[in-house]
Design a protein around this motif. Structure first.
Motif, PDB file in Angstrom:
ATOM      1  N   VAL A   1      28.518  37.963  38.348  1.00  0.00           N
ATOM      2  CA  VAL A   1      29.557  37.524  39.280  1.00  0.00           C
ATOM      3  C   VAL A   1      28.930  37.434  40.663  1.00  0.00           C
ATOM      4  CG1 VAL A   1      31.745  38.094  40.381  1.00  0.00           C
ATOM      5  CG2 VAL A   1      31.434  38.527  37.933  1.00  0.00           C
ATOM      6  N   ILE A   2      28.962  36.244  41.246  1.00  0.00           N
ATOM      7  CA  ILE A   2      28.354  36.002  42.547  1.00  0.00           C
ATOM      8  C   ILE A   2      29.438  35.641  43.550  1.00  0.00           C
ATOM      9  CG2 ILE A   2      27.883  33.575  41.961  1.00  0.00           C
ATOM     10  CD1 ILE A   2      25.324  33.788  43.651  1.00  0.00           C
ATOM     11  N   SER A   3      29.273  36.063  44.779  1.00  0.00           N
ATOM     12  CA  SER A   3      30.266  35.772  45.807  1.00  0.00           C
ATOM     13  C   SER A   3      30.087  34.371  46.353  1.00  0.00           C
ATOM     14  CB  SER A   3      30.140  36.771  46.963  1.00  0.00           C
ATOM     15  OG  SER A   3      28.975  36.493  47.737  1.00  0.00           O
TER      16      SER A   3
ATOM     17  N   PHE B   1      37.845  27.679  33.906  1.00  0.00           N
ATOM     18  CA  PHE B   1      36.830  28.729  34.050  1.00  0.00           C
ATOM     19  C   PHE B   1      36.534  29.391  32.706  1.00  0.00           C
ATOM     20  CE2 PHE B   1      38.714  28.310  38.260  1.00  0.00           C
ATOM     21  CZ  PHE B   1      37.576  28.186  39.053  1.00  0.00           C
ATOM     22  N   ARG B   2      37.591  29.592  31.929  1.00  0.00           N
ATOM     23  CA  ARG B   2      37.386  30.145  30.586  1.00  0.00           C
ATOM     24  C   ARG B   2      36.531  29.188  29.753  1.00  0.00           C
ATOM     25  NH1 ARG B   2      42.188  31.217  29.671  1.00  0.00           N
ATOM     26  NH2 ARG B   2      42.211  33.491  29.818  1.00  0.00           N
ATOM     27  N   ALA B   3      36.799  27.895  29.883  1.00  0.00           N
ATOM     28  CA  ALA B   3      36.023  26.893  29.143  1.00  0.00           C
ATOM     29  C   ALA B   3      34.559  26.898  29.587  1.00  0.00           C
ATOM     30  CB  ALA B   3      36.633  25.500  29.349  1.00  0.00           C
ATOM     31  N   ALA B   4      34.318  27.050  30.890  1.00  0.00           N
ATOM     32  CA  ALA B   4      32.948  27.062  31.402  1.00  0.00           C
ATOM     33  C   ALA B   4      32.167  28.255  30.872  1.00  0.00           C
ATOM     34  CB  ALA B   4      32.954  27.067  32.922  1.00  0.00           C
ATOM     35  N   ILE B   5      32.819  29.398  30.800  1.00  0.00           N
ATOM     36  CA  ILE B   5      32.167  30.595  30.262  1.00  0.00           C
ATOM     37  C   ILE B   5      31.803  30.369  28.799  1.00  0.00           C
ATOM     38  CG2 ILE B   5      32.520  33.017  29.667  1.00  0.00           C
ATOM     39  CD1 ILE B   5      34.281  33.187  32.230  1.00  0.00           C
ATOM     40  N   SER B   6      32.733  29.808  28.038  1.00  0.00           N
ATOM     41  CA  SER B   6      32.465  29.534  26.634  1.00  0.00           C
ATOM     42  C   SER B   6      31.333  28.522  26.460  1.00  0.00           C
ATOM     43  CB  SER B   6      33.733  28.995  25.950  1.00  0.00           C
ATOM     44  OG  SER B   6      34.761  29.968  25.974  1.00  0.00           O
TER      45      SER B   6
ATOM     46  N   MET C   1      40.633  40.351  36.105  1.00  0.00           N
ATOM     47  CA  MET C   1      40.707  39.013  35.522  1.00  0.00           C
ATOM     48  C   MET C   1      39.383  38.564  34.907  1.00  0.00           C
ATOM     49  SD  MET C   1      43.006  37.154  38.500  1.00  0.00           S
ATOM     50  CE  MET C   1      43.184  35.605  37.613  1.00  0.00           C
ATOM     51  N   ILE C   2      38.288  38.746  35.648  1.00  0.00           N
ATOM     52  CA  ILE C   2      37.001  38.215  35.174  1.00  0.00           C
ATOM     53  C   ILE C   2      36.426  39.069  34.051  1.00  0.00           C
ATOM     54  CG2 ILE C   2      34.610  37.749  35.836  1.00  0.00           C
ATOM     55  CD1 ILE C   2      35.628  36.988  38.621  1.00  0.00           C
TER      56      ILE C   2
END
Length: 491
Positions: free
Chosen positions: A326-328, A278-283, A315-316
């Motif tokens: 941030v979507i549910s 998830f960290r990689a996807a954000i980057s 966390m996020i």
């Protein structure tokens, strides 16, 4: 997308009483409005759009300032509508309850033209009264394998993520670019993908939400991070807004939250390596992050992640530094959240720090909107969270061009429309429908490339736009209006 990138029935059971209005005001920004002397006049635009010379944050602030309280709250919802025809409950959610985002549900194998027609018509519901003229984010689940909403002519059949993950980065990037272009040219601008959950190989067959359907890119965090972000970047190159899901991961559970209650992860921690993809996807440029509705007993045993401030604000926002939307996961039909009333689900998610409440069920929208509005009226802390969430949604929309000037739907094929058409085709913008423009358009719509516009080309364009063929030999109001609606989903 609409500006920054070249791009490619049921009835409501009853209308609920009007909800209370609460003013959700932010300090007004000082915005420059002067145009250089002698510059060309701006496009005729609908309400809610702002000059694209402003930064995304300034564009968002300008639109926020002119919205009503109800329109602001509406930006915090994404409502489901069947990809084969939205239905009155969905369009009512947009027009009456001001919902600002749409997810296409179900499956279609009819191909791209009907989707183009549907997305163009959906965009017309975003009137000044409905959404202050702010276009919808229109989303689809386009992962591949068992989860591919858009199928048929104009859409390649996508293999499972597990198969995609076995390809080289070069091959996956090339395919993802093609898939992304196909999705964008259908009028959809958000892909609720990639899945960044990690499932161990030995557990995959028991993992109902991910592994059972081969939705994972691999069996280790390293492979998922690598191949998931490769897919993300390839799809995003077309202008799609991408969504990493399902944070903090569904790879350690057995039950599917859509069909089962009490789904719990007893392994993942706040510092687990399962967070790495998830960290990689954000980057890599994911501007949306979807939160799971599972429980995580070693993170917050008292709340599903979607209602957990530890997960979202802790966390996020803090651990990952994520500033996007941030979507549910689905809060309309999922069995995992059935114990909460629809209103409590929406309030719980936004209270925890979430931005967009996704509900595949349009019939729960009135109760959800009413609950959020009522809580904002009585609770200053919650009201501030609503304000911040609306600004995040509008800012991301601005980043993807949705707050830019829109082409007016007039049915007149004049220089303004011709220029927009040339911009979409990626050619010189002269405002003249010349031979170069005709040939480029014929290539794009699959007509014979002859450089002359006639009945065969018109029929091909009408087919491309999902219109019935009316035998037109030249431009008519009906076809031009459909083209203008379509271009508004593209530029």
């Amino acid at each position: 997308m609409r500006s920054c990138f070249p791009r490619v029935p049921t009835a409501c059971a009853a209308a609920l009483a009007p909800i209370a209005v609460v003013v959700l005001a932010l300090p007004a920004a000082t915005l420059a409005s002067a145009r250089p002397a002698g510059s060309a006049p701006p496009l005729v635009v609908s309400a809610g759009t702002v000059a694209t010379t402003l930064s995304p944050g300034a564009q968002a602030q300008a639109v926020y300032n002119r919205m009503t309280a109800a329109q602001r709250v509406g930006q915090l919802f994404m409502v489901g509508g069947a990809v084969t025809g939205l239905g009155s409950a969905t369009t009512t959610a947009i027009s009456r309850y001001h919902v600002g985002n749409l997810i296409l549900t179900g499956r279609t194998t009819a191909g791209a033209p009907p989707v183009r027609y549907l997305t163009g018509r959906a965009d017309t519901v975003t009137t000044t009264a409905a959404t202050a003229g702010v276009p919808l984010f229109i989303a689809s689940d386009q992962e591949g394998g068992y989860v591919q909403v858009l199928q048929g002519p104009g859409f390649s059949r996508m293999p499972t993520a597990l198969t995609q993950g076995s390809w080289s980065d070069t091959l996956l990037t090339a395919y993802a670019r093609t898939w992304g272009t196909q999705v964008m040219r259908s009028g959809v601008d958000v892909d609720l993908a990639p899945v960044m959950d990690t499932v161990a190989k030995s557990f995959a067959s028991l993992n109902k939400p991910i592994g059972f359907y081969q939705r994972e890119y691999g069996y280790t965090q390293t492979v998922v991070a690598d191949k998931g972000t490769t897919f993300l970047k390839g799809m995003r190159a077309s202008g799609l807004a991408m969504t990493a899901k399902h944070f903090p991961g569904l790879g350690r559970v057995t039950g599917n939250t859509d069909t089962t209650a009490g789904v719990t992860d007893t392994v993942t921690t706040r510092t687990s390596t399962d967070i790495t993809p998830f960290r990689a996807a954000i980057s890599a440029g994911a501007h949306l992050l979807m939160v799971s509705s599972a429980y995580y007993s070693r993170i917050d045993a008292s709340h599903p992640a979607v209602f957990s401030s530890t997960v979202i604000r802790g966390m996020i926002r803090r651990d990952l530094g994520f500033t996007g939307v941030v979507i549910s996961d689905d809060l309309g039909n999922a069995k995992q959240v059935a114990a909460w009333s629809p209103g409590a689900r929406a309030v719980g998610f936004i209270s925890a720090g979430g931005d967009v409440v996704l509900t595949g069920n349009p019939y729960v929208v009135p109760a959800m909107v009413a609950a959020v509005t009522a809580r904002a009226a009585s609770d200053g802390v919650f009201r501030a969270r609503v304000q911040a969430a609306v600004m995040r949604v509008l800012t991301v929309k601005a980043q993807y061009g949705l707050l830019a000037p829109r082409l007016p739907v007039t049915g007149y094929f004049g220089p303004l429309t011709k220029t927009a058409l040339q911009r979409w085709l990626g050619i010189s913008q002269t405002g003249v429908f010349d031979g170069a423009t005709i040939r480029a358009l014929q290539v794009r719509i699959g007509a014979p490339v002859v450089g002359v516009w006639g009945p065969h080309s018109m029929a091909a364009l009408q087919s491309y736009l999902g219109l019935y063929l009316d035998g037109a030999t030249t431009w008519n109001t009906r076809t031009v209006a459909a083209l203008q609606r379509y271009l508004d989903t593209q530029l």
